[in-house]
Structure formats: structure tokens, C-alpha cells
Design a protein around this motif. Structure first.
Motif, PDB file in Angstrom:
ATOM      1  N   ASP A 222     -44.706 -40.872 -24.953  1.00 58.29           N
ATOM      2  CA  ASP A 222     -44.638 -42.192 -24.337  1.00 58.29           C
ATOM      3  C   ASP A 222     -44.535 -43.203 -25.474  1.00 58.29           C
ATOM      4  OD1 ASP A 222     -44.704 -44.400 -22.739  1.00 58.29           O
ATOM      5  OD2 ASP A 222     -46.748 -44.116 -22.018  1.00 58.29           O
ATOM      6  N   ASN A 223     -43.311 -43.667 -25.705  1.00 58.13           N
ATOM      7  CA  ASN A 223     -43.011 -44.548 -26.823  1.00 58.13           C
ATOM      8  C   ASN A 223     -43.342 -43.815 -28.117  1.00 58.13           C
ATOM      9  OD1 ASN A 223     -42.050 -46.801 -28.098  1.00 58.13           O
ATOM     10  ND2 ASN A 223     -43.728 -48.131 -27.533  1.00 58.13           N
ATOM     11  N   ARG A 224     -44.337 -44.269 -28.882  1.00 53.53           N
ATOM     12  CA  ARG A 224     -44.692 -43.580 -30.125  1.00 53.53           C
ATOM     13  C   ARG A 224     -45.891 -42.658 -29.970  1.00 53.53           C
ATOM     14  NH1 ARG A 224     -43.502 -46.802 -35.433  1.00 53.53           N
ATOM     15  NH2 ARG A 224     -41.422 -47.521 -34.946  1.00 53.53           N
ATOM     16  N   TRP A 225     -46.491 -42.606 -28.824  1.00 51.29           N
ATOM     17  CA  TRP A 225     -47.653 -41.749 -28.583  1.00 51.29           C
ATOM     18  C   TRP A 225     -47.201 -40.390 -28.092  1.00 51.29           C
ATOM     19  CZ3 TRP A 225     -52.420 -43.114 -30.110  1.00 51.29           C
ATOM     20  CH2 TRP A 225     -52.626 -44.458 -30.406  1.00 51.29           C
ATOM     21  N   MET A 226     -47.826 -39.351 -28.627  1.00 52.85           N
ATOM     22  CA  MET A 226     -47.506 -37.982 -28.220  1.00 52.85           C
ATOM     23  C   MET A 226     -48.802 -37.275 -27.834  1.00 52.85           C
ATOM     24  SD  MET A 226     -44.077 -37.538 -29.335  1.00 52.85           S
ATOM     25  CE  MET A 226     -43.646 -35.930 -29.610  1.00 52.85           C
ATOM     26  N   SER A 227     -48.691 -36.388 -26.861  1.00 45.99           N
ATOM     27  CA  SER A 227     -49.816 -35.567 -26.448  1.00 45.99           C
ATOM     28  C   SER A 227     -49.269 -34.217 -26.023  1.00 45.99           C
ATOM     29  CB  SER A 227     -50.561 -36.245 -25.290  1.00 45.99           C
ATOM     30  OG  SER A 227     -51.685 -35.488 -24.932  1.00 45.99           O
ATOM     31  N   ASP A 228     -50.090 -33.193 -26.099  1.00 42.54           N
ATOM     32  CA  ASP A 228     -49.652 -31.877 -25.675  1.00 42.54           C
ATOM     33  C   ASP A 228     -50.497 -31.407 -24.503  1.00 42.54           C
ATOM     34  OD1 ASP A 228     -51.831 -31.573 -27.599  1.00 42.54           O
ATOM     35  OD2 ASP A 228     -51.503 -29.422 -27.342  1.00 42.54           O
ATOM     36  N   VAL A 229     -49.871 -30.596 -23.651  1.00 44.22           N
ATOM     37  CA  VAL A 229     -50.520 -30.047 -22.464  1.00 44.22           C
ATOM     38  C   VAL A 229     -50.149 -28.576 -22.386  1.00 44.22           C
ATOM     39  CG1 VAL A 229     -50.694 -30.182 -19.947  1.00 44.22           C
ATOM     40  CG2 VAL A 229     -50.221 -32.254 -21.254  1.00 44.22           C
ATOM     41  N   GLY A 230     -51.130 -27.721 -22.210  1.00 47.46           N
ATOM     42  CA  GLY A 230     -50.841 -26.308 -21.995  1.00 47.46           C
ATOM     43  C   GLY A 230     -50.146 -26.116 -20.655  1.00 47.46           C
ATOM     44  N   TYR A 231     -49.217 -25.205 -20.605  1.00 48.39           N
ATOM     45  CA  TYR A 231     -48.473 -24.989 -19.360  1.00 48.39           C
ATOM     46  C   TYR A 231     -49.392 -24.603 -18.199  1.00 48.39           C
ATOM     47  CZ  TYR A 231     -44.077 -25.351 -21.883  1.00 48.39           C
ATOM     48  OH  TYR A 231     -43.028 -25.804 -22.630  1.00 48.39           O
ATOM     49  N   SER A 232     -50.511 -23.949 -18.493  1.00 49.08           N
ATOM     50  CA  SER A 232     -51.419 -23.547 -17.409  1.00 49.08           C
ATOM     51  C   SER A 232     -52.075 -24.757 -16.748  1.00 49.08           C
ATOM     52  CB  SER A 232     -52.489 -22.595 -17.945  1.00 49.08           C
ATOM     53  OG  SER A 232     -53.266 -23.247 -18.927  1.00 49.08           O
ATOM     54  N   ALA A 233     -52.071 -25.925 -17.405  1.00 51.17           N
ATOM     55  CA  ALA A 233     -52.660 -27.135 -16.834  1.00 51.17           C
ATOM     56  C   ALA A 233     -51.659 -27.940 -16.005  1.00 51.17           C
ATOM     57  CB  ALA A 233     -53.230 -28.014 -17.943  1.00 51.17           C
ATOM     58  N   VAL A 234     -50.386 -27.535 -16.017  1.00 49.93           N
ATOM     59  CA  VAL A 234     -49.348 -28.289 -15.318  1.00 49.93           C
ATOM     60  C   VAL A 234     -49.140 -27.697 -13.922  1.00 49.93           C
ATOM     61  CG1 VAL A 234     -46.920 -28.986 -15.346  1.00 49.93           C
ATOM     62  CG2 VAL A 234     -48.203 -28.853 -17.486  1.00 49.93           C
ATOM     63  N   GLN A 235     -49.283 -28.552 -12.913  1.00 51.02           N
ATOM     64  CA  GLN A 235     -48.933 -28.155 -11.553  1.00 51.02           C
ATOM     65  C   GLN A 235     -47.477 -28.574 -11.336  1.00 51.02           C
ATOM     66  OE1 GLN A 235     -51.966 -30.371 -11.645  1.00 51.02           O
ATOM     67  NE2 GLN A 235     -52.926 -28.469 -12.285  1.00 51.02           N
ATOM     68  N   ALA A 236     -46.627 -27.610 -11.064  1.00 44.84           N
ATOM     69  CA  ALA A 236     -45.198 -27.867 -10.904  1.00 44.84           C
ATOM     70  C   ALA A 236     -44.762 -27.426  -9.516  1.00 44.84           C
ATOM     71  CB  ALA A 236     -44.410 -27.125 -11.973  1.00 44.84           C
ATOM     72  N   GLN A 237     -44.051 -28.312  -8.823  1.00 45.47           N
ATOM     73  CA  GLN A 237     -43.538 -28.003  -7.490  1.00 45.47           C
ATOM     74  C   GLN A 237     -42.097 -28.452  -7.391  1.00 45.47           C
ATOM     75  OE1 GLN A 237     -46.315 -30.089  -4.931  1.00 45.47           O
ATOM     76  NE2 GLN A 237     -47.446 -28.200  -4.577  1.00 45.47           N
ATOM     77  N   ALA A 238     -41.285 -27.657  -6.716  1.00 41.81           N
ATOM     78  CA  ALA A 238     -39.882 -27.996  -6.506  1.00 41.81           C
ATOM     79  C   ALA A 238     -39.614 -28.141  -5.023  1.00 41.81           C
ATOM     80  CB  ALA A 238     -38.971 -26.921  -7.101  1.00 41.81           C
TER      81      ALA A 238
END
Length: 137
Positions: free
Chosen positions: A29-45
Motif C-alpha cells: 500500500d503505497n510505500r508500506w509492505m506487509s506479508d501474510v501467510g497463505y493459510s491466513a487468506v480466505q479466498a472465494q471465487a
């Protein structure tokens, strides 16, 4: 801008971006970066019907037509002289969210790529160790 010694699939939108690293999702987000493990991401299609008033993408699937102005019974509203038919297209959509506040909604004129993205996130490897947390680049 992200610099690595490997090709990183990314989705850029203005000053924000998602970078799909092998073991985690890097969020910019602009100059800020963060990481997230894939197991923490809820993904729906899913899919959505979109009334395209502009030029429709060539790869989109048309699933119907409607009028620019519709009466209560679903037909053309006769009060308008210029009431063109417009295509109804089937678009793919995917949401990527976390309990910590990540909320991205992606839309695409083709359904399959977003379904594949959600499936890949679901089978992505677990993060082995946190990399950077929050920081400025």
C-alpha cells in the motif's frame, strides 16, 4: 516496486499491489509492505452479471441483453426515445480477505483465471517463518 531474483506474479492497482511469493502473499500500500501467510487468506471465487454500457471486452461471455432504461415489468421503458439494448456479461470475481483487515475484491472479464487463483491460494505451502512484518521500502 518489488525487486527479486525470481519472477513474482503480481496484481497492481494504482499504488497498491498483491505479490504472490512462493510461501506468502506480499501486500503493498503505497510505500508500506506487509506479508501474510497463505493459510491466513480466505479466498472465494464466484460470478456476477454485469450490464456493460461501454465497449465489452472481447473475451467476456455474453449471457443476455437488457435495455438502458427498464420498466417495472422488465421490458424497455417507452418514455425514452434513445433506449438501446446493452449486453449482460458474466464476469468472474474473487475476494481475498484476512481477519487482520486485508480486503481485496478482484473482477475479471473471464471467470476461470480467478477460480484458478482461489484454488492455488487454497493449496499454497505454509509459511515457514515470518519475513518482515510491517516496514517501509
Amino acid at each position: 516496486m518489488l525487486r527479486t531474483n525470481i519472477a513474482v506474479p503480481s496484481i497492481e492497482c494504482g499504488r497498491q499491489g498483491l505479490h504472490f511469493l512462493p510461501d506468502r502473499l506480499l501486500v503493498r500500500d503505497n510505500r508500506w509492505m506487509s506479508d501474510v501467510g497463505y493459510s491466513a487468506v480466505q479466498a472465494q471465487a464466484g460470478t456476477t452479471r454485469f450490464h456493460e454500457t461501454g465497449r465489452p471486452p472481447r473475451d467476456a461471455q455474453q449471457v443476455g441483453t437488457t435495455w438502458q432504461f427498464v420498466n417495472v415489468k422488465g421490458g424497455p421503458d417507452r418514455r425514452y426515445k434513445n433506449n438501446p439494448k446493452i449486453p449482460v456479461l458474466l464476469y468472474g470475481e474473487a475476494s481475498l480477505t484476512t481477519t487482520r483487515g486485508l480486503r481485496w475484491m478482484l473482477e475479471c472479464s473471464v471467470v476461470q483465471p480467478l477460480e484458478r487463483l482461489v484454488n492455488l491460494i487454497g493449496v499454497a505451502p505454509e509459511s515457514v517463518a515470518p519475513v518482515s512484518g510491517h516496514g517501509r521500502t
